[in-house]
Design a protein around this motif. Structure first.
Motif, PDB file in Angstrom:
ATOM      1  N   ASN A 177      -9.927  -5.686  -1.409  1.00 32.68           N
ATOM      2  CA  ASN A 177      -8.597  -5.728  -1.499  1.00 32.68           C
ATOM      3  C   ASN A 177      -8.652  -4.091  -0.992  1.00 32.68           C
ATOM      4  N   CYS A 178      -8.688  -3.262  -0.001  1.00 36.62           N
ATOM      5  CA  CYS A 178      -8.457  -2.343   0.032  1.00 36.62           C
ATOM      6  C   CYS A 178      -7.189  -1.744   0.806  1.00 36.62           C
ATOM      7  N   CYS A 179      -6.498  -2.537   1.794  1.00 30.38           N
ATOM      8  CA  CYS A 179      -5.149  -2.591   2.235  1.00 30.38           C
ATOM      9  C   CYS A 179      -4.362  -3.555   2.436  1.00 30.38           C
ATOM     10  N   ASP A 180      -3.668  -3.864   2.499  1.00 29.78           N
ATOM     11  CA  ASP A 180      -2.351  -5.025   2.520  1.00 29.78           C
ATOM     12  C   ASP A 180      -2.908  -5.907   4.217  1.00 29.78           C
ATOM     13  N   GLY A 181      -4.061  -4.867   5.202  1.00 33.29           N
ATOM     14  CA  GLY A 181      -4.250  -6.014   6.042  1.00 33.29           C
ATOM     15  C   GLY A 181      -5.609  -6.397   5.947  1.00 33.29           C
ATOM     16  N   ASP A 227       0.520  -1.468   0.127  1.00 35.15           N
ATOM     17  CA  ASP A 227       0.294  -0.438   0.307  1.00 35.15           C
ATOM     18  C   ASP A 227       0.759   1.919   0.135  1.00 35.15           C
ATOM     19  N   PHE A 271      -5.940  -7.534  -8.114  1.00 34.51           N
ATOM     20  CA  PHE A 271      -5.278  -9.063  -7.036  1.00 34.51           C
ATOM     21  C   PHE A 271      -6.217  -9.730  -7.597  1.00 34.51           C
ATOM     22  N   ASN A 272      -7.333 -10.138  -8.461  1.00 34.48           N
ATOM     23  CA  ASN A 272      -7.571 -10.963  -9.334  1.00 34.48           C
ATOM     24  C   ASN A 272      -6.604 -12.008 -10.599  1.00 34.48           C
ATOM     25  N   ASP A 303     -12.086  -7.518  -5.913  1.00 38.31           N
ATOM     26  CA  ASP A 303     -11.042  -6.639  -6.197  1.00 38.31           C
ATOM     27  C   ASP A 303     -11.857  -5.111  -6.555  1.00 38.31           C
ATOM     28  N   ARG A 333       3.620  -4.088   6.172  1.00 44.11           N
ATOM     29  CA  ARG A 333       2.246  -5.432   6.190  1.00 44.11           C
ATOM     30  C   ARG A 333       2.353  -6.069   5.158  1.00 44.11           C
ATOM     31  N   GLN A 334       3.051  -6.263   3.967  1.00 43.70           N
ATOM     32  CA  GLN A 334       2.857  -7.082   2.826  1.00 43.70           C
ATOM     33  C   GLN A 334       3.078  -7.967   3.233  1.00 43.70           C
ATOM     34  N   GLY A 363       2.771 -10.101   7.091  1.00 41.85           N
ATOM     35  CA  GLY A 363       1.335 -10.472   7.067  1.00 41.85           C
ATOM     36  C   GLY A 363       1.700 -11.666   6.760  1.00 41.85           C
ATOM     37  N   GLY A 364       1.727 -12.295   6.110  1.00 42.65           N
ATOM     38  CA  GLY A 364       1.777 -13.278   5.559  1.00 42.65           C
ATOM     39  C   GLY A 364       3.053 -14.515   6.154  1.00 42.65           C
ATOM     40  N   ILE A 424       1.918 -17.620   8.128  1.00 45.67           N
ATOM     41  CA  ILE A 424       1.104 -18.392   7.209  1.00 45.67           C
ATOM     42  C   ILE A 424       2.256 -19.127   6.564  1.00 45.67           C
ATOM     43  N   TYR A 469      -7.759 -12.054   4.438  1.00 45.24           N
ATOM     44  CA  TYR A 469      -8.491 -12.879   3.561  1.00 45.24           C
ATOM     45  C   TYR A 469      -6.933 -13.979   3.332  1.00 45.24           C
ATOM     46  N   ASP A 470      -6.474 -13.906   3.592  1.00 45.64           N
ATOM     47  CA  ASP A 470      -5.979 -15.229   3.489  1.00 45.64           C
ATOM     48  C   ASP A 470      -5.622 -15.871   4.899  1.00 45.64           C
ATOM     49  N   THR A 471      -5.442 -15.288   5.834  1.00 45.31           N
ATOM     50  CA  THR A 471      -5.335 -16.076   7.087  1.00 45.31           C
ATOM     51  C   THR A 471      -6.234 -16.772   7.427  1.00 45.31           C
ATOM     52  N   ARG A 483      -6.096  -7.912   2.513  1.00 48.30           N
ATOM     53  CA  ARG A 483      -6.078  -9.064   1.603  1.00 48.30           C
ATOM     54  C   ARG A 483      -5.042  -9.948   2.549  1.00 48.30           C
ATOM     55  N   ARG A 484      -4.059  -9.909   3.702  1.00 47.90           N
ATOM     56  CA  ARG A 484      -3.858 -10.481   4.633  1.00 47.90           C
ATOM     57  C   ARG A 484      -4.934 -11.738   5.342  1.00 47.90           C
ATOM     58  N   LEU A 490     -13.215 -12.422  -1.009  1.00 44.50           N
ATOM     59  CA  LEU A 490     -12.380 -10.718  -1.641  1.00 44.50           C
ATOM     60  C   LEU A 490     -12.297  -9.953  -2.639  1.00 44.50           C
ATOM     61  N   ILE A 530      -2.667 -15.495  -0.699  1.00 44.09           N
ATOM     62  CA  ILE A 530      -0.731 -16.234  -0.424  1.00 44.09           C
ATOM     63  C   ILE A 530      -0.564 -17.852  -1.336  1.00 44.09           C
TER      64      ILE A 530
END
Lengths: 417, 320
Positions: B66-70, A134, A158-159, B91, A359-360, A363-364, A367, B75-77, B72-73, B89, A331
């Motif tokens: 898909n508004c911020c890294d937070g 971001d 994203f897609n 887009d 954060r990018q 955040g992962g 996982i 969503y993964d978590t 997005r993560r 999610l 991810i």
């Protein structure tokens, strides 16, 4: 100090410095590093000369696109890393932090401060994309507003399906034509194609280097991979200098592999480094790992992730590259990459450097850790800061690293039994 | 009707309701946060959402943006650690030109297909059009209330349940009383605590604009005729932009609001990259326009802290 800053802004300073500094660093016998230094002197000279348009771009913006336009690319994020390498970030970070919060990525805060010092050549145009964090769009938008410089932005979806590809490609077409119009450039799509061809040749070398680095013992230090090698892949791809650099790098790694010579005297463990950065200011992390016989065998930063360019439609190829980025999107892309790297590079342990303000990637980290530990591989989340030496705790860092090395030793003993 | 959760103003509630779910704005009332699965230097709202959604009750699923890294993560978590929750999610493009609108319309079509499928229903375009009309009526009622000058603390309380608010809720919102109060712009990211607005009002201020994610950031009207997805995409991408969007309107929008107030309160959760970067521009605008600025950072807590109270009071005493 003021005199020094003035010197940095003069093209003649970089013309003079180039042969001297290249001669000095060439004594080390590290040709790729010499070419990196030579490249930087060239970029700064050209950017301050202002004969060609200076285009600021974020690290994940395809820089070959900038070369194809006929501009001189300037990457503030990498410039911040360079400043950190010289341990000069304290002043700029303090200046940058006055404008915003200390919770933001220190590379961007440093760049905000560096802008105040006037040591970055003013852009004629800013090109940025939403990859991979971001901070990118937000930082360049802020800079564009404060400098009054046009900013063209590519919103990477994203897609990753056909609709996303069409949306992305149409933006790239718009950006290409708008950039030419804003800068009054006469370059054609053929020039872009030439730059992408150069990138294609360079990429095949990058892939060869990546493959050579699978050898045991590790022929090339990950510390260098995380500094000037990734610097060149972000900044020089699509240029003649980038091609020459990777030719020299391949030669160096190939020689070490042929001679079965590892970069450490004794390699006990092979580690994969996750995240695109490491702390660039002086710190004992790499020395500690070296002493313990821990080789950074590979780093995700240097993985050439994108598919081979087909060469028919240059913008289609750029879109394909952006969409295949494993660090952007669900991810699962990154998980697959990490799993493949662990297996291919015969990794004994994984270090996830969690840069404060990022954060990018961080955040992962959990996982990724869950998957890595599931493979029976020790995993360490190492919190720290890539650019801010005041946000780094040497004691805690070394204690964690010590424990991590002990884990790898225990696993090694267990595997022997 | 089963609940389906959402967290962002870019989610068209018409689709959720059209698919037969009740849209629920997720603003957990508990300040509890998940610290093990996400790094501590992460948006506290996202960590609060994760704590809340690890063991969800009364909701079928959640649509994230898909508004911020937070997010997005998150969503993964969630997909990994809350397998029983349906997670989608959306887009959302950062631009609002015709290409972005066309892309977003397709995204909404896919979302609608997924959501109707989740409720074992065929996509019903008439139902969707009906919901667009229904929400337009709500929007109209809400914008009429805004014209009359409601108490913004109460507006925020109602908006926390979703935008546009139910018409019945609007009747409970009192109008502003005495004149001559200091006009304030409340801008920023997610404002979870209406007490902040009340505190501004109690200190002699009048919150004229609620430019926050939980405030007045929805579209004012959605075209009712034609392709509903295209209409929704158009309306939601052209609504008042947030700092995440790449929209030159954002800066002029801020400028216009600042010019109409005497001071600015900028509210962000900690680690909110979009807004912390926007702070640079906002500071510059306030400096040029001669308006005082107060930046409040929160750790996502629906109850106002004493430190924050003191800072708001001091801001009014010293500057306004």
């Amino acid at each position: 100090m003021n005199l020094f800053l003035k010197c940095l802004r003069r093209p003649s300073f970089w013309s003079l410095l180039r042969p001297l500094v290249c001669l000095y660093v060439s004594k080390e016998g590290n040709r790729p590093f010499t070419l990196w230094v030579e490249f930087l002197c060239w970029v700064f000279k050209e950017a301050w000369k202002r004969e060609k348009p200076v285009i600021w771009a974020n690290s994940f913006f395809p820089v070959e696109f900038v070369y194809g336009l006929g501009g001189i690319p300037f990457l503030p994020e990498i410039f911040s890393a360079l400043v950190a390498y010289f341990n000069w970030t304290r002043g700029p970070i303090a200046k940058g932090s006055l404008k915003t919060s200390t919770d933001l990525c220190s590379f961007y805060r440093c760049a905000l401060g560096l802008k105040e010092y006037g040591v970055m050549p003013k852009p004629d145009l800013i090109l940025s994309c939403s990859q991979i964090c971001d901070g990118t769009k937000a930082f360049y938008q802020t800079i564009s507003e404060s400098l009054g410089v046009p900013h063209l932005f590519v919103d990477v979806p994203f897609n990753k399906d056909q609709k996303a590809r069409r949306y992305l490609k149409s933006q790239l077409e718009d950006v290409y034509h708008q950039a030419k119009e804003i800068l009054g450039l006469k370059t054609s799509l053929e020039d872009l194609r030439k730059s992408l061809d150069m990138a294609k040749r360079t990429e095949s070398l990058m892939k060869e280097v990546a493959s050579l680095r699978k050898s045991k013992p590790a022929p090339f230090p990950g510390t260098e991979g995380l500094s000037y090698v990734s610097g060149m892949s972000f900044w020089a791809l699509g240029s003649e200098r980038g091609l020459r650099f990777f030719e020299a790098l391949k030669e160096r790694v190939e020689k070490a592999v042929r001679e079965k010579k590892g970069y450490l005297e004794e390699e006990r463990f092979r580690v994969l480094w996750l995240h695109h950065i490491r702390p660039y200011y002086p710190n004992p992390i790499m020395e500690f790992l070296k002493e313990k016989g821990v080789a950074i065998a590979y780093e995700e930063a240097n993985y050439p992730w994108w598919p081979e360019r087909r060469g028919e439609d240059p913008l289609e190829d750029v879109a394909e590259k952006m969409l295949s980025n494993p660090w952007y999107g669900p991810i699962e892309g990154r998980l697959k990459l990490v799993r493949d790297l662990i297996l291919e590079y015969q990794i004994d342990g994984v270090i996830h450097f969690s840069h404060w303000g990022c954060r990018q990637s961080t955040g992962g980290a959990s996982i990724v850790g869950e998957m890595v530990k599931g493979m029976g591989i020790p995993y360490l989340i190492l919190p720290g800061d890539g650019a801010d030496p005041d946000n780094y705790s040497p004691g805690q860092t070394l204690t964690r690293l010590q424990a991590f090395v002990e884990l790898m030793e225990r696993r090694w003993r267990f595997m022997r039994v | 009707m089963r609940g389906f959760a959402y967290c962002c103003t870019y989610v068209p509630l018409e689709i959720i309701e059209g698919a037969g779910f009740k849209p629920l704005r997720l603003l957990p009332s508990s300040p509890e946060k998940e610290d093990a699965l996400l790094d501590p230097n992460f948006c506290p709202y996202v960590r609060a959402l994760l704590a809340h959604l690890r063991f969800p009750q009364e909701i079928v699923g959640v649509v994230l943006v898909n508004c911020c890294d937070g997010m997005r993560r998150l969503y993964d978590t969630l997909r990994r650690f809350s397998p029983n929750l349906s997670v989608y999610l959306l887009d959302v493009p950062r631009k609002s030109d015709q290409e972005a609108v066309a892309y977003f319309a397709n995204i909404l079509r896919d979302f609608s297909l997924w959501l109707f499928g989740l409720n074992r229903r065929e996509v019903d375009l008439e139902e969707l059009r009906d919901k667009i009309r229904f929400y337009n009526r709500r929007r109209k009622a809400f914008s009429e209330l805004l014209q009359r000058g409601p108490k913004m603390g109460e507006v925020l309380r109602v908006l926390k349940k979703g935008f546009p608010p139910e018409e019945g809720e609007l009747l409970k919102i009192p109008l502003k009383g005495e004149k001559g109060r200091k006009k304030v712009l409340l801008s920023g990211s997610l404002l979870e605590c209406e007490e902040v607005v009340r505190m501004v009002e109690d200190s002699g201020g009048e919150a004229v604009f609620l430019d926050v994610c939980s405030g007045v950031r929805g579209p004012s009207f959605v075209e009712e005729k034609g392709d509903p997805y295209l209409n929704l995409a158009q309306a939601y991408l052209k609504k008042p932009p947030c700092s995440r969007s790449f929209d030159p309107k954002r800066k002029s929008f801020l400028e216009k609001m600042i010019s109409e107030v005497e001071g600015v309160v900028f509210y962000t959760p900690k680690f909110c990259d979009h807004y912390l970067h926007e702070l640079v521009t906002l500071r510059e605008l306030c400096r040029k326009m001669g308006r005082p600025l107060l930046h409040l950072e929160s750790d996502y807590n629906p109850i106002i802290s004493e430190t924050m109270r003191t800072r708001i009071q001091a801001f009014f005493e010293k500057w306004l």
